[in-house]
Design a protein around this motif. Structure first.
Motif, PDB file in Angstrom:
ATOM      1  N   ASP A   1      -2.075  -6.358  14.915  1.00 36.93           N
ATOM      2  CA  ASP A   1      -2.633  -7.486  14.171  1.00 36.93           C
ATOM      3  C   ASP A   1      -1.630  -8.060  13.175  1.00 36.93           C
ATOM      4  O   ASP A   1      -1.515  -9.282  13.030  1.00 36.93           O
ATOM      5  CB  ASP A   1      -3.901  -7.044  13.431  1.00 36.93           C
ATOM      6  CG  ASP A   1      -5.024  -6.648  14.373  1.00 36.93           C
ATOM      7  OD1 ASP A   1      -4.953  -7.013  15.568  1.00 36.93           O
ATOM      8  OD2 ASP A   1      -5.963  -5.956  13.918  1.00 36.93           O
TER       9      ASP A   1
ATOM     10  N   GLU B   1       0.863  -1.190   0.000  1.00 40.42           N
ATOM     11  CA  GLU B   1       0.000   0.000   0.000  1.00 40.42           C
ATOM     12  C   GLU B   1       0.896   1.236   0.000  1.00 40.42           C
ATOM     13  O   GLU B   1       1.767   1.370   0.843  1.00 40.42           O
ATOM     14  CB  GLU B   1      -0.876   0.028   1.255  1.00 40.42           C
ATOM     15  CG  GLU B   1      -1.675  -1.244   1.434  1.00 40.42           C
ATOM     16  CD  GLU B   1      -1.796  -1.655   2.909  1.00 40.42           C
ATOM     17  OE1 GLU B   1      -2.774  -2.341   3.234  1.00 40.42           O
ATOM     18  OE2 GLU B   1      -0.921  -1.288   3.713  1.00 40.42           O
TER      19      GLU B   1
ATOM     20  N   ASP C   1      -4.181   4.062  12.646  1.00 40.49           N
ATOM     21  CA  ASP C   1      -4.794   2.763  12.928  1.00 40.49           C
ATOM     22  C   ASP C   1      -3.749   1.889  13.620  1.00 40.49           C
ATOM     23  O   ASP C   1      -3.169   0.976  13.026  1.00 40.49           O
ATOM     24  CB  ASP C   1      -5.269   2.127  11.624  1.00 40.49           C
ATOM     25  CG  ASP C   1      -5.995   0.806  11.844  1.00 40.49           C
ATOM     26  OD1 ASP C   1      -6.160   0.404  13.016  1.00 40.49           O
ATOM     27  OD2 ASP C   1      -6.381   0.174  10.839  1.00 40.49           O
TER      28      ASP C   1
ATOM     29  N   GLU D   1      -5.705   2.524  -0.845  1.00 36.02           N
ATOM     30  CA  GLU D   1      -6.644   1.616  -0.189  1.00 36.02           C
ATOM     31  C   GLU D   1      -5.860   0.588   0.620  1.00 36.02           C
ATOM     32  O   GLU D   1      -4.877   0.024   0.145  1.00 36.02           O
ATOM     33  CB  GLU D   1      -7.491   0.901  -1.243  1.00 36.02           C
ATOM     34  CG  GLU D   1      -8.470  -0.102  -0.655  1.00 36.02           C
ATOM     35  CD  GLU D   1      -9.223  -0.863  -1.723  1.00 36.02           C
ATOM     36  OE1 GLU D   1      -9.983  -1.775  -1.358  1.00 36.02           O
ATOM     37  OE2 GLU D   1      -9.037  -0.556  -2.914  1.00 36.02           O
ATOM     38  N   ARG D   2      -6.253   0.371   1.857  1.00 39.45           N
ATOM     39  CA  ARG D   2      -5.563  -0.612   2.696  1.00 39.45           C
ATOM     40  C   ARG D   2      -6.082  -2.013   2.396  1.00 39.45           C
ATOM     41  O   ARG D   2      -7.287  -2.229   2.270  1.00 39.45           O
ATOM     42  CB  ARG D   2      -5.769  -0.269   4.176  1.00 39.45           C
ATOM     43  CG  ARG D   2      -5.140   1.066   4.550  1.00 39.45           C
ATOM     44  CD  ARG D   2      -5.406   1.460   5.987  1.00 39.45           C
ATOM     45  NE  ARG D   2      -5.289   2.901   6.146  1.00 39.45           N
ATOM     46  CZ  ARG D   2      -5.614   3.566   7.241  1.00 39.45           C
ATOM     47  NH1 ARG D   2      -6.064   2.905   8.302  1.00 39.45           N
ATOM     48  NH2 ARG D   2      -5.484   4.872   7.286  1.00 39.45           N
ATOM     49  N   GLN D   3      -5.152  -2.929   2.306  1.00 43.73           N
ATOM     50  CA  GLN D   3      -5.502  -4.306   2.036  1.00 43.73           C
ATOM     51  C   GLN D   3      -5.927  -5.007   3.326  1.00 43.73           C
ATOM     52  O   GLN D   3      -5.618  -4.551   4.427  1.00 43.73           O
ATOM     53  CB  GLN D   3      -4.311  -5.038   1.403  1.00 43.73           C
ATOM     54  CG  GLN D   3      -3.828  -4.437   0.104  1.00 43.73           C
ATOM     55  CD  GLN D   3      -4.839  -4.573  -1.020  1.00 43.73           C
ATOM     56  OE1 GLN D   3      -5.663  -5.495  -1.029  1.00 43.73           O
ATOM     57  NE2 GLN D   3      -4.782  -3.664  -1.980  1.00 43.73           N
ATOM     58  N   SER D   4      -6.605  -6.119   3.174  1.00 40.16           N
ATOM     59  CA  SER D   4      -7.054  -6.872   4.343  1.00 40.16           C
ATOM     60  C   SER D   4      -5.872  -7.526   5.042  1.00 40.16           C
ATOM     61  O   SER D   4      -4.784  -7.696   4.469  1.00 40.16           O
ATOM     62  CB  SER D   4      -8.048  -7.955   3.921  1.00 40.16           C
ATOM     63  OG  SER D   4      -7.383  -8.951   3.151  1.00 40.16           O
ATOM     64  N   LEU D   5      -6.085  -7.911   6.287  1.00 39.77           N
ATOM     65  CA  LEU D   5      -5.051  -8.611   7.046  1.00 39.77           C
ATOM     66  C   LEU D   5      -4.678  -9.899   6.333  1.00 39.77           C
ATOM     67  O   LEU D   5      -3.495 -10.278   6.277  1.00 39.77           O
ATOM     68  CB  LEU D   5      -5.555  -8.907   8.464  1.00 39.77           C
ATOM     69  CG  LEU D   5      -4.592  -9.666   9.377  1.00 39.77           C
ATOM     70  CD1 LEU D   5      -3.314  -8.867   9.621  1.00 39.77           C
ATOM     71  CD2 LEU D   5      -5.278  -9.993  10.714  1.00 39.77           C
ATOM     72  N   GLU D   6      -5.643 -10.569   5.767  1.00 38.33           N
ATOM     73  CA  GLU D   6      -5.392 -11.821   5.050  1.00 38.33           C
ATOM     74  C   GLU D   6      -4.472 -11.592   3.850  1.00 38.33           C
ATOM     75  O   GLU D   6      -3.516 -12.361   3.632  1.00 38.33           O
ATOM     76  CB  GLU D   6      -6.716 -12.435   4.576  1.00 38.33           C
ATOM     77  CG  GLU D   6      -6.552 -13.744   3.818  1.00 38.33           C
ATOM     78  CD  GLU D   6      -7.872 -14.286   3.299  1.00 38.33           C
ATOM     79  OE1 GLU D   6      -7.851 -15.410   2.742  1.00 38.33           O
ATOM     80  OE2 GLU D   6      -8.901 -13.609   3.424  1.00 38.33           O
ATOM     81  N   VAL D   7      -4.739 -10.547   3.078  1.00 35.85           N
ATOM     82  CA  VAL D   7      -3.923 -10.251   1.900  1.00 35.85           C
ATOM     83  C   VAL D   7      -2.498  -9.887   2.314  1.00 35.85           C
ATOM     84  O   VAL D   7      -1.522 -10.355   1.726  1.00 35.85           O
ATOM     85  CB  VAL D   7      -4.551  -9.112   1.073  1.00 35.85           C
ATOM     86  CG1 VAL D   7      -3.578  -8.610   0.013  1.00 35.85           C
ATOM     87  CG2 VAL D   7      -5.839  -9.577   0.412  1.00 35.85           C
TER      88      VAL D   7
ATOM     89  N   ARG E   1      -3.767  -2.012  13.718  1.00 35.73           N
ATOM     90  CA  ARG E   1      -3.320  -2.746  12.526  1.00 35.73           C
ATOM     91  C   ARG E   1      -1.885  -3.256  12.706  1.00 35.73           C
ATOM     92  O   ARG E   1      -1.540  -4.329  12.210  1.00 35.73           O
ATOM     93  CB  ARG E   1      -3.422  -1.852  11.289  1.00 35.73           C
ATOM     94  CG  ARG E   1      -3.243  -2.628   9.994  1.00 35.73           C
ATOM     95  CD  ARG E   1      -3.769  -1.872   8.782  1.00 35.73           C
ATOM     96  NE  ARG E   1      -3.828  -2.773   7.646  1.00 35.73           N
ATOM     97  CZ  ARG E   1      -3.113  -2.621   6.522  1.00 35.73           C
ATOM     98  NH1 ARG E   1      -2.334  -1.575   6.378  1.00 35.73           N
ATOM     99  NH2 ARG E   1      -3.203  -3.492   5.548  1.00 35.73           N
TER     100      ARG E   1
END
Length: 285
Positions: free
Chosen positions: A195, A136, A189, A152-158, A192
């Motif tokens: 996580d 990102e 955030d 755009e922030r990607q998901s934790l999974e990605v 994040r």
């Protein structure tokens, strides 16, 4: 001690709850000032160079300056190429002896970024070097790289899949941080970071560090930002101290370049020392 691999520095920082200052230098004067601050504080250090600086100063000249300044010092120092989307420049710097690189392919789709990052990691390993990854774009343009549009922030999974697939040693997430000067305290955030460290097990790199509050720095470091980038603060210290001294020289009509260099060196050294204290890296060498 002197030149050290990046991974060892940041892994130890993550384990012990501090951050290694990663400071972008622009010339021999700023390099020597930052290193002097680290030596005085007994702090590990990451010297960062932008693509713009590599091209302006010259790869070989820049590496020779680093070797000359860092070679004799008693603290571990790593040489890192910051935000580089150009594979040719990455290859050139790795060949010349940079200890790590940030392959910034954040403008590409994640899958293509991931594919190319796997290749960069393999290339770096051949030189015993390490890689920082990014999916990102960090808001703001720094030394000609980046965009003012928030990515755009990607998901934790990605993000986790990217780290696991590529084998990067450090990851640089977007958390509301930005390059350049903050005009108000940013809303970050922070969760994040917690996580991502829990999911990947690797240190996070905090970009856009210049201008954050002590409390923000220490919260993010406690969550796993073991590498904290400082660039704008160095530029401000360098340029403002230069302007201040030149105004004094004009008023006195005394023009002595070595005194200007000492003034800039002192200002940049003070800036670096302040961040070392906030990051908790003093005495960790």
């Amino acid at each position: 001690m002197a030149v050290a691999p990046l991974k060892g520095l940041v892994d130890e920082a993550l384990a012990k709850g501090y951050a290694v200052p990663a400071i972008n230098v622009v010339d021999e004067l700023s390099l020597s000032a930052v290193v002097a601050a680290a030596v005085e504080a007994g702090s590990p250090l990451i010297i960062q160079t932008s693509v713009k600086t590599v091209k302006a100063v010259g790869r070989d000249v820049l590496k020779a300056m680093f070797d000359a300044v860092v070679g004799p010092v008693p603290v571990p120092v790593s040489l890192h190429l910051d935000h580089c989307p150009d594979r040719a420049v990455i290859s050139s710097c790795l060949e010349a002896g940079w200890n790590s690189v940030l392959f910034d392919a954040s403008a590409l789709p994640v899958e293509e970024n991931q594919r190319q990052t796997v290749e960069v990691v393999a290339e770096a390993k051949r030189y015993g070097a390490h890689v920082e990854g990014e999916i990102e774009g960090i808001t703001g343009v720094e030394d000609g790289v980046g965009s003012d549009a928030e990515a755009e922030r990607q998901s934790l999974e990605v993000a986790t899949r990217f780290v696991e697939t590529t084998g990067v040693d450090v990851f640089a997430p977007a958390i509301g941080n930005a390059h350049g000067i903050y005009h108000s305290t940013p809303e970050l955030d922070s969760q994040r970071i917690t996580d991502l460290v829990k999911a990947t097990g690797i240190p996070m790199a905090l970009h856009g560090g210049s201008g954050l509050t002590r409390e923000q720095f220490q919260d993010l470091i406690g969550r796993g930002c073991a590498k904290v980038n400082i660039s704008t603060a160095l530029k401000v210290a360098y340029m403002k101290s230069s302007l201040e001294h030149l105004e004094q020289a004009r008023a006195a009509d005394k023009w002595d370049p070595p005194s200007l260099f000492r003034h800039i060196h002192a200002a940049v050294k003070t800036m670096a020392a302040e961040h070392i204290e906030i990051f908790g890296s003093g005495g960790r060498a």
